[in-house]
Design a protein around this motif. Structure first.
Motif, PDB file in Angstrom:
ATOM      1  N   PRO A   1       1.100 133.883  81.265  1.00  0.00           N
ATOM      2  CA  PRO A   1       2.033 135.006  81.140  1.00  0.00           C
ATOM      3  C   PRO A   1       3.113 135.116  82.204  1.00  0.00           C
ATOM      4  O   PRO A   1       3.979 135.991  82.105  1.00  0.00           O
ATOM      5  N   ARG A   2       3.103 134.258  83.233  1.00  0.00           N
ATOM      6  CA  ARG A   2       4.025 134.444  84.365  1.00  0.00           C
ATOM      7  C   ARG A   2       4.710 133.117  84.676  1.00  0.00           C
ATOM      8  O   ARG A   2       4.381 132.427  85.651  1.00  0.00           O
ATOM      9  N   PRO A   3       5.715 132.722  83.892  1.00  0.00           N
ATOM     10  CA  PRO A   3       6.265 131.368  83.996  1.00  0.00           C
ATOM     11  C   PRO A   3       6.979 131.048  85.301  1.00  0.00           C
ATOM     12  O   PRO A   3       7.174 129.863  85.607  1.00  0.00           O
ATOM     13  N   GLN A   4       7.390 132.040  86.080  1.00  0.00           N
ATOM     14  CA  GLN A   4       8.087 131.731  87.333  1.00  0.00           C
ATOM     15  C   GLN A   4       7.166 131.766  88.545  1.00  0.00           C
ATOM     16  O   GLN A   4       7.643 131.629  89.674  1.00  0.00           O
ATOM     17  N   LEU A   5       5.880 131.906  88.317  1.00  0.00           N
ATOM     18  CA  LEU A   5       4.906 131.803  89.410  1.00  0.00           C
ATOM     19  C   LEU A   5       3.597 131.346  88.774  1.00  0.00           C
ATOM     20  O   LEU A   5       2.758 132.148  88.377  1.00  0.00           O
ATOM     21  N   VAL A   6       3.441 130.025  88.660  1.00  0.00           N
ATOM     22  CA  VAL A   6       2.372 129.441  87.858  1.00  0.00           C
ATOM     23  C   VAL A   6       1.322 128.798  88.763  1.00  0.00           C
ATOM     24  O   VAL A   6       1.646 128.016  89.664  1.00  0.00           O
ATOM     25  N   ARG A   7       0.065 129.145  88.473  1.00  0.00           N
ATOM     26  CA  ARG A   7      -1.083 128.439  89.061  1.00  0.00           C
ATOM     27  C   ARG A   7      -1.903 127.830  87.928  1.00  0.00           C
ATOM     28  O   ARG A   7      -1.935 128.381  86.824  1.00  0.00           O
ATOM     29  N   PRO A   8      -2.609 126.732  88.208  1.00  0.00           N
ATOM     30  CA  PRO A   8      -3.319 126.049  87.113  1.00  0.00           C
ATOM     31  C   PRO A   8      -4.560 126.786  86.620  1.00  0.00           C
ATOM     32  O   PRO A   8      -4.972 126.603  85.475  1.00  0.00           O
ATOM     33  N   GLU A   9      -5.183 127.587  87.462  1.00  0.00           N
ATOM     34  CA  GLU A   9      -6.430 128.236  87.078  1.00  0.00           C
ATOM     35  C   GLU A   9      -6.198 129.706  86.773  1.00  0.00           C
ATOM     36  O   GLU A   9      -5.602 130.435  87.574  1.00  0.00           O
ATOM     37  N   TRP A  10      -6.701 130.146  85.630  1.00  0.00           N
ATOM     38  CA  TRP A  10      -6.609 131.547  85.254  1.00  0.00           C
ATOM     39  C   TRP A  10      -7.530 131.789  84.071  1.00  0.00           C
ATOM     40  O   TRP A  10      -7.999 130.842  83.430  1.00  0.00           O
ATOM     41  N   LEU A  11      -7.807 133.044  83.793  1.00  0.00           N
ATOM     42  CA  LEU A  11      -8.699 133.409  82.692  1.00  0.00           C
ATOM     43  C   LEU A  11      -8.054 134.541  81.904  1.00  0.00           C
ATOM     44  O   LEU A  11      -7.818 135.632  82.439  1.00  0.00           O
ATOM     45  N   ASN A  12      -7.759 134.267  80.631  1.00  0.00           N
ATOM     46  CA  ASN A  12      -7.104 135.238  79.761  1.00  0.00           C
ATOM     47  C   ASN A  12      -8.146 136.233  79.238  1.00  0.00           C
ATOM     48  O   ASN A  12      -9.175 135.836  78.690  1.00  0.00           O
ATOM     49  N   LEU A  13      -7.889 137.520  79.409  1.00  0.00           N
ATOM     50  CA  LEU A  13      -8.794 138.560  78.924  1.00  0.00           C
ATOM     51  C   LEU A  13      -8.285 139.225  77.647  1.00  0.00           C
ATOM     52  O   LEU A  13      -8.828 140.250  77.216  1.00  0.00           O
ATOM     53  N   ASN A  14      -7.260 138.662  77.028  1.00  0.00           N
ATOM     54  CA  ASN A  14      -6.837 139.182  75.731  1.00  0.00           C
ATOM     55  C   ASN A  14      -7.937 138.980  74.704  1.00  0.00           C
ATOM     56  O   ASN A  14      -8.743 138.045  74.804  1.00  0.00           O
ATOM     57  N   GLY A  15      -7.955 139.833  73.706  1.00  0.00           N
ATOM     58  CA  GLY A  15      -8.952 139.716  72.651  1.00  0.00           C
ATOM     59  C   GLY A  15      -9.590 141.055  72.357  1.00  0.00           C
ATOM     60  O   GLY A  15      -9.090 142.114  72.750  1.00  0.00           O
ATOM     61  N   PRO A  16     -10.719 141.060  71.650  1.00  0.00           N
ATOM     62  CA  PRO A  16     -11.393 142.316  71.316  1.00  0.00           C
ATOM     63  C   PRO A  16     -11.981 142.988  72.559  1.00  0.00           C
ATOM     64  O   PRO A  16     -12.712 142.361  73.314  1.00  0.00           O
ATOM     65  N   TRP A  17     -11.630 144.242  72.759  1.00  0.00           N
ATOM     66  CA  TRP A  17     -12.229 145.104  73.768  1.00  0.00           C
ATOM     67  C   TRP A  17     -12.874 146.286  73.042  1.00  0.00           C
ATOM     68  O   TRP A  17     -12.451 146.681  71.949  1.00  0.00           O
ATOM     69  N   GLN A  18     -13.868 146.884  73.659  1.00  0.00           N
ATOM     70  CA  GLN A  18     -14.392 148.146  73.149  1.00  0.00           C
ATOM     71  C   GLN A  18     -13.388 149.256  73.449  1.00  0.00           C
ATOM     72  O   GLN A  18     -12.647 149.205  74.435  1.00  0.00           O
ATOM     73  N   PHE A  19     -13.397 150.278  72.594  1.00  0.00           N
ATOM     74  CA  PHE A  19     -12.371 151.315  72.686  1.00  0.00           C
ATOM     75  C   PHE A  19     -12.911 152.640  72.155  1.00  0.00           C
ATOM     76  O   PHE A  19     -13.723 152.663  71.226  1.00  0.00           O
ATOM     77  N   GLN A  20     -12.427 153.720  72.752  1.00  0.00           N
ATOM     78  CA  GLN A  20     -12.611 155.038  72.151  1.00  0.00           C
ATOM     79  C   GLN A  20     -11.660 156.031  72.800  1.00  0.00           C
ATOM     80  O   GLN A  20     -11.177 155.813  73.919  1.00  0.00           O
ATOM     81  N   ALA A  21     -11.384 157.104  72.077  1.00  0.00           N
ATOM     82  CA  ALA A  21     -10.577 158.176  72.642  1.00  0.00           C
ATOM     83  C   ALA A  21     -11.310 158.805  73.812  1.00  0.00           C
ATOM     84  O   ALA A  21     -12.546 158.863  73.839  1.00  0.00           O
ATOM     85  N   ALA A  22     -10.551 159.268  74.800  1.00  0.00           N
ATOM     86  CA  ALA A  22     -11.131 159.888  75.997  1.00  0.00           C
ATOM     87  C   ALA A  22     -10.915 161.389  75.940  1.00  0.00           C
ATOM     88  O   ALA A  22      -9.857 161.859  75.514  1.00  0.00           O
ATOM     89  N   GLY A  23     -11.922 162.119  76.372  1.00  0.00           N
ATOM     90  CA  GLY A  23     -11.808 163.561  76.482  1.00  0.00           C
ATOM     91  C   GLY A  23     -11.594 163.963  77.923  1.00  0.00           C
ATOM     92  O   GLY A  23     -11.894 163.202  78.856  1.00  0.00           O
ATOM     93  N   SER A  24     -11.087 165.166  78.118  1.00  0.00           N
ATOM     94  CA  SER A  24     -10.903 165.640  79.486  1.00  0.00           C
ATOM     95  C   SER A  24     -12.278 165.829  80.127  1.00  0.00           C
ATOM     96  O   SER A  24     -13.206 166.373  79.522  1.00  0.00           O
ATOM     97  N   GLY A  25     -12.398 165.346  81.347  1.00  0.00           N
ATOM     98  CA  GLY A  25     -13.661 165.483  82.054  1.00  0.00           C
ATOM     99  C   GLY A  25     -14.687 164.428  81.719  1.00  0.00           C
ATOM    100  O   GLY A  25     -15.834 164.499  82.195  1.00  0.00           O
ATOM    101  N   ASP A  26     -14.321 163.440  80.896  1.00  0.00           N
ATOM    102  CA  ASP A  26     -15.262 162.355  80.588  1.00  0.00           C
ATOM    103  C   ASP A  26     -15.695 161.627  81.850  1.00  0.00           C
ATOM    104  O   ASP A  26     -14.871 161.373  82.748  1.00  0.00           O
TER     105      ASP A  26
END
Length: 714
Positions: A11-36
């Motif tokens: 994702p960062r073509p002007q500052l590239v390192r060979p090692e990285w781990l992409n975390l894109n993909g399915p994540w768990q999700f839910q709406a948040a309530g106040s005070g959760d």
């Protein structure tokens, strides 16, 4: 598109390192309530596909949430042991609080800039958990939101909340590079490079053209280093040459970090060219022709479904012969700028605006400034970006002049546009910056350049064509001027492009931006449909027109000065004159035994233009308080309203040599595509590409040609 690992590219073509781990993909999700409580080691109720906004179809959620939780787990690669680990977010809209293994690691506010946290202290062996709490305040004010709205309509679109750019992990040394600031210095034959980082270390820079080393330099972290680039191969839209750059950091003779980057050598500034203030690229004026690019996709909203989709619109710009793009009220992922750099497109980068409907509080203004500074710092090394656009049409406007001066201090290497659309919608012009920017729909037209600012048309066009089967909302589709057929669209569009040519030479116009590259939701103004499946215009004809227009950048002016004093506007080859003995004005011959009143009705007094002294206004010979002006497309002689800028503009005309060479054409100051035309016995302000009966046609050139002569005598 992968639903398990979308957007897998680095994702960062002007500052590239060979090692990285992409975390894109399915994540768990839910709406948040106040005070959760933070849902540590708890399974959330839904799944979201990161990095797509929760309102988008691709996210799998497809609704707005003002507060939300994201959760996923990860395991570090074995080879990362003993190194620091950074957690990167390309962008989250708007406020993100991040937890790793139940422990807070940081909070970030701002929906358009990247941010990172060193999560090394929070990591454990084996499986790790990351949780992100997001608050989205679209509709509440207090933060830049661009065109996002909770109830989208018209020119405002769906909200794009939550994580909307790539999330990734990266191993680094304790001393490492965090940012590169790369500024080409073409006159100095060098690249000015500042390598920001953690700790202290010796920096080594190596620039290559292909496999050939062209320059090396050394210095310290955090200090500007001059990297020689002799006989530089300059970057331009026609030749987007990029050098590769290797950055190495050493401590005690040992390499602790190495990153790969690239840069382009180009200059941008203002200069006087043939009497006009112009933006010059590499010392030369090249007319900048582009489109308004909103950066929306029907399935991903703010987020392109793939890297190819992100690149697609830029490729289409090139194929259609444009040399510029205005990224409108949005900031893209860094890979978008990489493709602009690589393909060769000049970029005007807008700062996303605050809500138009709400007052700007001091806190909101401060947040805007902080986020804008971070955006500039993150994208300032892109050679494609040549202009920062601070505000648009007065939306959420504040401190126009001070903000422009601040942007100039932050980045003196680029042009600054203090307000795009200074003539529109209640916008207040700060009076500074490098560009005087008008919006005219349908247009085109042009402001006048000054000694300090070039004249640009920041928005025009908006021609629409409905395309059944490819519309987001057929019931609410709209445009600024709807066309019935593709043939009509092509004819009208090519007419608008043709109308720009005399404005370049005769009005000092230096750039024009057409609305827009694609349809967006209810807008059907695009050259392409929203789904990018249909190109509405003839690509070959449009490209040829664009390339010819850009090639005419250096065409000489055909302006014709008119000496102050009494004149008559005559019809070539006859004894007919412009007459103001009736209203609206007419033309024709004088009576055989013309009275003094008749003669005065054919006599005007040329004076310096009321709106622009380099043009001309025509005063009545019978009433020194009345002037020739256009109103509602007709020509009149009316009393001067000295308090009205509109009157002064309507009463100013810029004479230029007629296309047939038989006389002059009197072009309107405020509608630069239109001129005074004789049509069916009456005088009209007519546009060669317009849609009214008095516009265009085979006799247009003849009908807008006048002679300027001495007044008739008894």
């Amino acid at each position: 598109m992968s639903t398990t690992r979308p957007l897998p590219e680095y994702p960062r073509p002007q500052l590239v390192r060979p090692e990285w781990l992409n975390l894109n993909g399915p994540w768990q999700f839910q709406a948040a309530g106040s005070g959760d409580a933070v849902p540590v080691r708890r399974t959330l109720r839904e799944t979201v596909l990161v990095p797509f906004p929760v309102e988008s179809a691709l996210s799998g959620v497809a609704r707005h949430e003002a507060a939300m939780w994201y959760r996923r787990t990860f395991t570090l690669p074995a080879g990362w042991t003993g190194r620091r680990v950074l957690l990167h977010f390309g962008a989250v809209d708007t406020v993100a609080a991040v937890y790793v293994n139940g422990r807070p690691v940081g909070t970030h506010r701002g929906g358009y800039d990247a941010f990172s946290f060193d999560i090394t202290p929070q990591l454990v062996r084996g499986v790790n958990e990351v949780i992100v709490h997001v608050l989205d305040d679209t509709g509440e004010g207090g933060a830049p939101v661009g065109k996002q709205r909770l109830e989208p309509s018209g020119i405002f679109y769906a909200a794009s909340s939550g994580i909307w750019q790539t999330v990734w992990l990266e191993p680094v040394a304790a001393t490492h590079v965090s940012r590169l600031t790369l500024t080409p210095d073409v006159p100095g034959r060098a690249l000015r490079a500042t390598v920001q980082g953690t700790g202290q270390g010796r920096v080594h820079l190596t620039a290559k053209a292909g496999a050939t080393v062209v320059g090396t330099a050394t210095g310290e972290l955090g200090q500007e280093i001059r990297l020689p680039v002799p006989a530089a191969h300059l970057w331009s839209p026609d030749d987007p040459f990029l050098y590769t750059l290797t950055v190495t950091v050493e401590q005690g003779g040992r390499t602790v970090d190495r990153v790969q980057s690239y840069f382009g050598m180009r200059s941008i500034g203002l200069a006087t060219v043939n009497g006009w203030t112009r933006p010059v690229l590499n010392g030369k004026f090249v007319f900048q022709l582009g489109t308004l690019d909103q950066g929306y996709w029907p399935d991903g909203l703010y987020t392109a479904p793939t890297d190819d989709a992100l690149k697609f619109d830029l490729v289409k710009h090139k194929e259609l012969g444009f040399n510029m793009v205005r990224k409108h009220i949005k900031v893209e992922p860094q890979r978008w700028y990489y493709w602009a750099d690589k393909l060769g497109l000049l970029v005007w980068q807008d700062m996303p605006s605050m809500m138009t409907e709400l007052p700007v509080t001091p806190g909101a203004a401060n947040e805007f400034v902080r986020e804008y500074r971070r955006i500039i710092d993150q994208h300032r090394s892109s050679p494609a970006i040549v202009t920062w656009v601070n505000q648009n049409e007065g939306w959420g406007q504040f401190a126009q002049a001070p903000l422009a001066e601040a942007v100039r201090r932050w980045d003196p290497s680029r042009l600054v546009n203090n307000m795009s659309g200074i003539n529109c919608c209640g916008a207040r012009d700060g009076g500074n910056g490098d560009l005087a920017d008008w919006h005219v729909y349908v247009g085109p037209s042009s402001p006048s350049p000054s000694a300090r600012r070039a004249a640009v048309l920041g928005e025009f066009g908006g021609l629409g064509l409905r395309t059944p089967g490819h519309e987001w909302s057929p019931a609410t589709s709209f445009s600024y001027e709807m066309q019935d057929t593709a043939a009509d669209l092509n004819r009208r569009y090519l007419g608008l492009i043709g109308s720009l040519r005399p404005m370049i030479a005769n009005a000092g116009l230096s750039a024009a931006i057409y609305t827009e590259i694609t349809d967006v939701e209810g807008e059907v103004n695009g050259l392409l449909t929203y789904d990018r499946q249909v190109l509405k215009v003839d690509a070959a004809r449009v490209r040829a027109a664009h390339r010819a227009l850009i090639a005419a950048s250096g065409a000489p002016s055909t302006r014709v000065p008119i000496r102050p004093g009494p004149v008559a506007l005559g019809v070539p080859g006859g004894a007919s004159f412009l007459l103001y003995t009736a209203d609206p004005l007419q033309y024709g011959p004088l009576p055989a035994s013309a009275s003094v009143t008749d003669l005065l009705g054919a006599t005007l007094v040329s004076v310096p233009g009321l709106a622009d002294p380099t043009c001309t206004s025509f005063r009545s010979a019978r009433d020194p308080q009345s002037y020739l002006r256009h109103r509602e497309s007709l020509l009149h002689v009316e009393a001067d309203d000295v308090t009205s800028l509109g009157f002064r503009q309507d009463a100013t005309f810029c004479p230029q040599r007629s296309a047939d060479g038989a006389g002059v054409t009197l072009v309107s100051y405020n509608f630069r595509a239109a001129a005074i035309r004789r049509y069916q016995g009456t005088l009209w302000l007519a546009d060669p590409g317009g849609t009214q009966p008095w516009d265009g046609g085979s006799t247009y050139t003849r009908d807008v040609t006048w002679t300027i002569g001495a007044p008739p005598k008894p």
